[in-house]
Design a protein around this motif. Structure first.
Motif, short mmCIF file in Angstrom:
data_model
loop_
_atom_site.label_atom_id
_atom_site.label_comp_id
_atom_site.label_asym_id
_atom_site.label_seq_id
_atom_site.Cartn_x
_atom_site.Cartn_y
_atom_site.Cartn_z
N LEU A 22 71.72 2.55 35.92
CA LEU A 22 72.67 3.66 35.92
C LEU A 22 73.53 3.64 37.17
CD1 LEU A 22 73.76 6.21 34.57
CD2 LEU A 22 71.91 7.49 35.69
N ALA A 23 72.92 3.30 38.29
CA ALA A 23 73.68 3.19 39.55
C ALA A 23 74.71 2.07 39.46
CB ALA A 23 72.73 2.96 40.72
N LEU B 65 63.78 8.76 34.56
CA LEU B 65 64.13 7.36 34.36
C LEU B 65 63.14 6.48 35.09
CD1 LEU B 65 67.97 7.54 35.08
CD2 LEU B 65 66.90 7.51 32.84
N THR B 66 62.95 5.28 34.57
CA THR B 66 62.16 4.30 35.31
C THR B 66 63.03 3.79 36.46
OG1 THR B 66 62.96 2.43 34.01
CG2 THR B 66 60.99 3.56 33.18
N ASP B 67 62.41 3.08 37.38
CA ASP B 67 63.18 2.51 38.50
C ASP B 67 64.27 1.58 38.00
OD1 ASP B 67 61.76 3.91 40.41
OD2 ASP B 67 60.34 2.28 40.78
N ALA B 68 63.95 0.78 36.96
CA ALA B 68 64.94 -0.15 36.41
C ALA B 68 66.09 0.60 35.76
CB ALA B 68 64.27 -1.07 35.39
#
Length: 54
Positions: free
Chosen positions: A34-35, A26-29
């Protein structure tokens, strides 16, 4: 007196319901999103989405 050992904790889930860790890139974004929305929402979406015939 009861000679049976006392059961502690939750009973184990059936094998078909146990969750397995799966690595995903996943990208950081995407990771942050997701978090925020939670893993259960991702699981719900995977259960709902229809697979393409291609």
């Amino acid at each position: 007196m009861n000679d049976e050992p006392k059961k502690t904790g939750r009973p184990a889930l059936p094998a078909d319901q146990k969750l397995k860790p799966v690595p995903v890139r996943l990208t950081d974004a995407q990771k942050a999103k997701l978090a925020r929305i939670g893993h259960q929402r991702l699981r719900d979406w995977l259960d709902r989405v229809k697979e393409s015939d291609a």
